[in-house]
Enzyme design. Structure first.
Site, PDB file in Angstrom:
ATOM      1  N   LYS A   1       0.859  -1.189   0.000  1.00  0.00           N
ATOM      2  CA  LYS A   1       0.000   0.000   0.000  1.00  0.00           C
ATOM      3  C   LYS A   1       0.891   1.233   0.000  1.00  0.00           C
ATOM      4  O   LYS A   1       1.747   1.390   0.888  1.00  0.00           O
ATOM      5  CB  LYS A   1      -0.860  -0.045   1.258  1.00  0.00           C
TER       6      LYS A   1
HETATM    7  C1  E4P Z   1      -8.221   1.948   3.995  1.00  0.00           C
HETATM    8  O1  E4P Z   1      -7.419   1.199   3.507  1.00  0.00           O
HETATM    9  C2  E4P Z   1      -8.028   2.644   5.269  1.00  0.00           C
HETATM   10  O2  E4P Z   1      -7.283   1.790   6.090  1.00  0.00           O
HETATM   11  C3  E4P Z   1      -9.307   2.932   5.996  1.00  0.00           C
HETATM   12  O3  E4P Z   1     -10.441   2.532   5.260  1.00  0.00           O
HETATM   13  C4  E4P Z   1      -9.398   4.294   6.583  1.00  0.00           C
HETATM   14  O4  E4P Z   1     -10.632   4.429   7.261  1.00  0.00           O
HETATM   15  P1  E4P Z   1     -10.906   5.618   8.282  1.00  0.00           P
HETATM   16  O5  E4P Z   1     -11.045   6.895   7.508  1.00  0.00           O
HETATM   17  O6  E4P Z   1     -12.183   5.237   8.960  1.00  0.00           O
HETATM   18  O7  E4P Z   1      -9.731   5.658   9.214  1.00  0.00           O
END
Ligand code: E4P
Length: 219
Positions: A83
Site C-alpha cells: 500500500k
Molecule cells: C483503507 O485502507 C483505510 O485503512 C481505511 O479505510 C481508513 O478508514 P478511516 O477513515 O475510517 O480511518
C-alpha cells in the site's frame, strides 16, 4: 463485490473469515498502532489466515525508500499487497512495484484525477476514502461513482476499493454503484446483518412458538 476487512485485529478477522465473509484485508499504520503488534508479525499471521490480498502500508516518504519497504513487506507472503500513498513518490513506487509483478494498493485517494494517475501507474487497487470526505461535508459516494465511470470509460483494470467505509449505508451504496471492493471495520461488516424488523419478527415467532408447547428435536 468483494469484502475486505479494514483491521489488524487477528481474532476479529478470523471470526469473519470462518463465515466466508473475508475476501481480503487492509491495514494502515493507525490500525497497526491500535493492534499493539509488530507489523511484520501481525501481517504474517493475517496472511496465513486469509487467502486473498492483504494490504500492508509503507511509511517512507521517498519513492526509493517506499520501494525498499514494499519489497520487504512483499517477502512476508505471496498475498501481500503493497500500500503506497497517492503522492508522486507513491506513484513512482507503484509503477516500479507493479512492473515487478507485485500487487499495489494506492491509498488516500480523494479525487478522480488522483484515481486516473494511480490507474496509469499500474495500481491493482485504488482506495478512495468515503468517510473522510463526508467528514468535511463533501460527498464520498459521489467520488466512488465518478471513479467507477471514468475507469469504465477507458477500461482501466485497476479495482475500485472503497475505503473509509463507516456505515452499512456506505456498503449498500457502493454495491449499487459497482465498486469492486469495500473495506470496512469488522463492526460495520457485522452490522450489515442487523434490521429492526428481523429482531421484531423473531421476537413474535419465538413468543408464538413458546405457546405451542412443541419442540423440534424432542418427540
Ligand atoms: C483503507 O485502507 C483505510 O485503512 C481505511 O479505510 C481508513 O478508514 P478511516 O477513515 O475510517 O480511518
Amino acid at each position: 463485490m468483494k469484502f475486505f476487512v479494514d483491521s489488524a485485529d487477528v481474532a476479529a478477522i478470523a471470526e469473519l473469515n470462518a463465515l466466508g465473509m473475508v475476501d481480503g484485508v487492509t491495514t494502515n499504520p493507525s490500525l497497526i498502532l491500535k493492534s499493539g503488534r509488530n507489523i511484520l508479525e501481525v501481517t504474517k499471521e493475517i496472511c496465513d489466515l486469509v487467502a486473498g490480498p492483504v494490504s500492508a502500508e509503507v511509511v517512507a516518504s521517498t519513492a526509493e525508500d517506499m520501494i525498499a519497504e514494499g519489497r520487504h513487506l512483499a517477502e512476508i507472503a505471496p498475498n501481500i499487497t503493497v500500500k503506497v500513498p497517492l503522492t508522486w513518490d507513491g506513484l513512482r513506487a507503484c509503477k516500479v512495484l507493479s512492473d515487478e509483478g507485485r500487487m499495489v494498493n494506492v491509498t488516500l485517494c480523494f479525487s478522480v484525477n488522483q484515481a486516473l494517475l494511480a490507474a496509469k501507474a499500474g495500481a491493482t487497487f485504488i482506495s478512495p476514502f468515503i468517510g473522510r470526505l463526508d467528514d468535511i461535508n463533501l460527498d464520498g459516494m459521489e467520488l466512488i461513482a465518478d471513479i467507477r465511470q471514468v475507469y469504465d470509460n477507458y477500461d482501466f483494470k485497476t479495482e475500485v476499493l472503497a475505503a473509509s467505509v463507516r456505515t452499512p449505508n456506505h456498503v449498500a451504496d457502493c454495491a449499487r454503484i459497482g465498486a469492486d471492493v469495500i473495506t470496512a471495520p469488522p463492526a460495520v461488516i457485522k452490522a450489515l446483518a442487523n434490521h429492526v424488523l428481523t429482531d421484531k419478527g423473531l421476537e413474535m415467532f419465538n413468543a408464538d412458538w413458546a405457546k405451542t408447547g412443541q419442540s423440534i428435536l424432542l418427540k
